[in-house]
Scaffold this motif. Structure first.
Motif, PDB file in Angstrom:
ATOM      1  N   ALA A  65     -80.924 -64.431 -12.892  1.00  0.00           N
ATOM      2  CA  ALA A  65     -80.351 -63.464 -11.958  1.00  0.00           C
ATOM      3  C   ALA A  65     -79.339 -62.587 -12.698  1.00  0.00           C
ATOM      4  CB  ALA A  65     -79.675 -64.189 -10.806  1.00  0.00           C
ATOM      5  N   PRO A  66     -79.422 -61.276 -12.505  1.00  0.00           N
ATOM      6  CA  PRO A  66     -78.469 -60.398 -13.189  1.00  0.00           C
ATOM      7  C   PRO A  66     -77.083 -60.552 -12.587  1.00  0.00           C
ATOM      8  CG  PRO A  66     -79.791 -59.139 -11.643  1.00  0.00           C
ATOM      9  CD  PRO A  66     -80.329 -60.549 -11.645  1.00  0.00           C
ATOM     10  N   ASP A  67     -76.066 -60.405 -13.432  1.00  0.00           N
ATOM     11  CA  ASP A  67     -74.730 -60.388 -12.863  1.00  0.00           C
ATOM     12  C   ASP A  67     -74.507 -59.004 -12.247  1.00  0.00           C
ATOM     13  OD1 ASP A  67     -74.040 -58.609 -14.918  1.00  0.00           O
ATOM     14  OD2 ASP A  67     -72.967 -60.106 -16.080  1.00  0.00           O
ATOM     15  N   HIS A  68     -73.416 -58.854 -11.543  1.00  0.00           N
ATOM     16  CA  HIS A  68     -73.162 -57.609 -10.804  1.00  0.00           C
ATOM     17  C   HIS A  68     -73.130 -56.401 -11.742  1.00  0.00           C
ATOM     18  CE1 HIS A  68     -71.782 -55.042  -7.585  1.00  0.00           C
ATOM     19  NE2 HIS A  68     -70.794 -54.644  -8.353  1.00  0.00           N
ATOM     20  N   GLN A  69     -72.459 -56.530 -12.883  1.00  0.00           N
ATOM     21  CA  GLN A  69     -72.358 -55.398 -13.812  1.00  0.00           C
ATOM     22  C   GLN A  69     -73.733 -55.008 -14.355  1.00  0.00           C
ATOM     23  OE1 GLN A  69     -69.408 -56.657 -16.676  1.00  0.00           O
ATOM     24  NE2 GLN A  69     -67.881 -55.341 -15.707  1.00  0.00           N
ATOM     25  N   ASP A  70     -74.550 -56.008 -14.657  1.00  0.00           N
ATOM     26  CA  ASP A  70     -75.885 -55.729 -15.162  1.00  0.00           C
ATOM     27  C   ASP A  70     -76.732 -55.028 -14.096  1.00  0.00           C
ATOM     28  OD1 ASP A  70     -77.930 -55.854 -17.179  1.00  0.00           O
ATOM     29  OD2 ASP A  70     -78.844 -57.477 -16.008  1.00  0.00           O
ATOM     30  N   GLU A  71     -76.630 -55.511 -12.868  1.00  0.00           N
ATOM     31  CA  GLU A  71     -77.370 -54.874 -11.778  1.00  0.00           C
ATOM     32  C   GLU A  71     -76.922 -53.427 -11.591  1.00  0.00           C
ATOM     33  OE1 GLU A  71     -77.939 -55.136  -6.959  1.00  0.00           O
ATOM     34  OE2 GLU A  71     -77.425 -56.979  -8.032  1.00  0.00           O
ATOM     35  N   MET A  72     -75.632 -53.189 -11.640  1.00  0.00           N
ATOM     36  CA  MET A  72     -75.124 -51.822 -11.463  1.00  0.00           C
ATOM     37  C   MET A  72     -75.597 -50.919 -12.605  1.00  0.00           C
ATOM     38  SD  MET A  72     -73.817 -52.263  -8.585  1.00  0.00           S
ATOM     39  CE  MET A  72     -73.581 -50.541  -8.372  1.00  0.00           C
ATOM     40  N   ARG A  73     -75.627 -51.434 -13.822  1.00  0.00           N
ATOM     41  CA  ARG A  73     -76.119 -50.673 -14.966  1.00  0.00           C
ATOM     42  C   ARG A  73     -77.590 -50.322 -14.757  1.00  0.00           C
ATOM     43  NH1 ARG A  73     -79.136 -51.967 -18.898  1.00  0.00           N
ATOM     44  NH2 ARG A  73     -78.949 -54.196 -18.534  1.00  0.00           N
ATOM     45  N   GLN A  74     -78.378 -51.293 -14.340  1.00  0.00           N
ATOM     46  CA  GLN A  74     -79.798 -51.049 -14.084  1.00  0.00           C
ATOM     47  C   GLN A  74     -79.988 -50.003 -12.988  1.00  0.00           C
ATOM     48  OE1 GLN A  74     -81.945 -54.696 -13.375  1.00  0.00           O
ATOM     49  NE2 GLN A  74     -80.964 -55.715 -15.101  1.00  0.00           N
ATOM     50  N   LEU A  75     -79.190 -50.095 -11.937  1.00  0.00           N
ATOM     51  CA  LEU A  75     -79.303 -49.127 -10.841  1.00  0.00           C
ATOM     52  C   LEU A  75     -78.908 -47.723 -11.297  1.00  0.00           C
ATOM     53  CD1 LEU A  75     -78.056 -51.290  -7.858  1.00  0.00           C
ATOM     54  CD2 LEU A  75     -80.356 -50.325  -8.153  1.00  0.00           C
ATOM     55  N   ARG A  76     -77.896 -47.600 -12.143  1.00  0.00           N
ATOM     56  CA  ARG A  76     -77.533 -46.274 -12.680  1.00  0.00           C
ATOM     57  C   ARG A  76     -78.714 -45.683 -13.448  1.00  0.00           C
ATOM     58  NH1 ARG A  76     -72.639 -48.743 -13.634  1.00  0.00           N
ATOM     59  NH2 ARG A  76     -73.140 -49.138 -15.815  1.00  0.00           N
ATOM     60  N   HIS A  77     -79.380 -46.517 -14.239  1.00  0.00           N
ATOM     61  CA  HIS A  77     -80.544 -46.030 -14.985  1.00  0.00           C
ATOM     62  C   HIS A  77     -81.673 -45.614 -14.040  1.00  0.00           C
ATOM     63  CE1 HIS A  77     -79.100 -48.262 -18.782  1.00  0.00           C
ATOM     64  NE2 HIS A  77     -78.780 -46.997 -18.843  1.00  0.00           N
ATOM     65  N   VAL A  78     -81.867 -46.364 -12.985  1.00  0.00           N
ATOM     66  CA  VAL A  78     -82.890 -46.001 -12.000  1.00  0.00           C
ATOM     67  C   VAL A  78     -82.575 -44.627 -11.414  1.00  0.00           C
ATOM     68  CG1 VAL A  78     -83.809 -46.544  -9.701  1.00  0.00           C
ATOM     69  CG2 VAL A  78     -83.601 -48.352 -11.421  1.00  0.00           C
ATOM     70  N   GLU A  79     -81.328 -44.411 -11.024  1.00  0.00           N
ATOM     71  CA  GLU A  79     -80.968 -43.116 -10.437  1.00  0.00           C
ATOM     72  C   GLU A  79     -81.171 -41.984 -11.444  1.00  0.00           C
ATOM     73  OE1 GLU A  79     -77.489 -40.892  -7.881  1.00  0.00           O
ATOM     74  OE2 GLU A  79     -76.998 -42.759  -8.893  1.00  0.00           O
ATOM     75  N   GLU A  80     -80.768 -42.200 -12.685  1.00  0.00           N
ATOM     76  CA  GLU A  80     -80.961 -41.182 -13.720  1.00  0.00           C
ATOM     77  C   GLU A  80     -82.450 -40.896 -13.933  1.00  0.00           C
ATOM     78  OE1 GLU A  80     -78.950 -42.966 -17.019  1.00  0.00           O
ATOM     79  OE2 GLU A  80     -76.967 -42.572 -16.165  1.00  0.00           O
ATOM     80  N   ASP A  81     -83.256 -41.951 -13.968  1.00  0.00           N
ATOM     81  CA  ASP A  81     -84.706 -41.777 -14.142  1.00  0.00           C
ATOM     82  C   ASP A  81     -85.308 -40.987 -12.983  1.00  0.00           C
ATOM     83  OD1 ASP A  81     -84.602 -43.225 -16.498  1.00  0.00           O
ATOM     84  OD2 ASP A  81     -85.439 -45.060 -15.619  1.00  0.00           O
ATOM     85  N   LEU A  82     -84.866 -41.282 -11.778  1.00  0.00           N
ATOM     86  CA  LEU A  82     -85.381 -40.572 -10.607  1.00  0.00           C
ATOM     87  C   LEU A  82     -85.011 -39.091 -10.658  1.00  0.00           C
ATOM     88  CD1 LEU A  82     -84.611 -43.222  -7.867  1.00  0.00           C
ATOM     89  CD2 LEU A  82     -86.898 -42.540  -8.665  1.00  0.00           C
ATOM     90  N   GLN A  83     -83.797 -38.778 -11.090  1.00  0.00           N
ATOM     91  CA  GLN A  83     -83.384 -37.373 -11.203  1.00  0.00           C
ATOM     92  C   GLN A  83     -84.272 -36.640 -12.202  1.00  0.00           C
ATOM     93  OE1 GLN A  83     -81.422 -35.761  -9.274  1.00  0.00           O
ATOM     94  NE2 GLN A  83     -80.120 -37.303  -8.349  1.00  0.00           N
ATOM     95  N   ARG A  84     -84.596 -37.306 -13.313  1.00  0.00           N
ATOM     96  CA  ARG A  84     -85.468 -36.685 -14.323  1.00  0.00           C
ATOM     97  C   ARG A  84     -86.910 -36.563 -13.820  1.00  0.00           C
ATOM     98  NH1 ARG A  84     -82.176 -39.617 -17.874  1.00  0.00           N
ATOM     99  NH2 ARG A  84     -83.563 -41.419 -17.797  1.00  0.00           N
ATOM    100  N   GLU A  85     -87.340 -37.552 -13.057  1.00  0.00           N
ATOM    101  CA  GLU A  85     -88.727 -37.568 -12.584  1.00  0.00           C
ATOM    102  C   GLU A  85     -88.994 -36.547 -11.479  1.00  0.00           C
ATOM    103  OE1 GLU A  85     -91.973 -40.809 -10.889  1.00  0.00           O
ATOM    104  OE2 GLU A  85     -90.103 -41.517 -11.781  1.00  0.00           O
ATOM    105  N   PHE A  86     -87.946 -36.180 -10.733  1.00  0.00           N
ATOM    106  CA  PHE A  86     -88.105 -35.250  -9.609  1.00  0.00           C
ATOM    107  C   PHE A  86     -87.165 -34.045  -9.764  1.00  0.00           C
ATOM    108  CE2 PHE A  86     -89.499 -39.387  -8.144  1.00  0.00           C
ATOM    109  CZ  PHE A  86     -90.728 -39.082  -7.579  1.00  0.00           C
ATOM    110  N   PRO A  87     -87.349 -33.263 -10.824  1.00  0.00           N
ATOM    111  CA  PRO A  87     -86.428 -32.145 -11.081  1.00  0.00           C
ATOM    112  C   PRO A  87     -86.553 -31.003 -10.076  1.00  0.00           C
ATOM    113  CG  PRO A  87     -88.265 -32.033 -12.592  1.00  0.00           C
ATOM    114  CD  PRO A  87     -88.402 -33.330 -11.824  1.00  0.00           C
TER     115      PRO A  87
END
Length: 71
Positions: free
Chosen positions: A4-26
């Motif tokens: 299970a990811p710790d909170h900081q790891d989960e937040m880091r992963q979620l930031r990357h998801v948001e960044e990826d989504l912004q790039r994927e849907f310009p």
């Protein structure tokens, strides 16, 4: 079974998801992508198992945003 990811790891992963989504849907306004992302993060906010939350958020956001752009 993945640890299970710790909170900081989960937040880091979620930031990357948001960044990826912004790039994927310009072509969508940034706020549309950001709002949908945050809605989904909140939807999974009480999930007792956190390991796959970033993957689930990304999958649902992509599905929703593709429908938004008609693809």
């Amino acid at each position: 079974m993945p640890a299970a990811p710790d909170h900081q790891d989960e937040m880091r992963q979620l930031r990357h998801v948001e960044e990826d989504l912004q790039r994927e849907f310009p072509t969508l306004p940034r706020h549309v992508v950001t709002d949908r992302f945050h809605q989904l993060v909140a939807q999974f906010g009480h999930a007792p198992v956190r390991t796959f939350v970033p993957v689930l958020v990304q999958r649902e956001a992509r599905r929703s945003l593709r429908a938004e752009v008609g693809g």
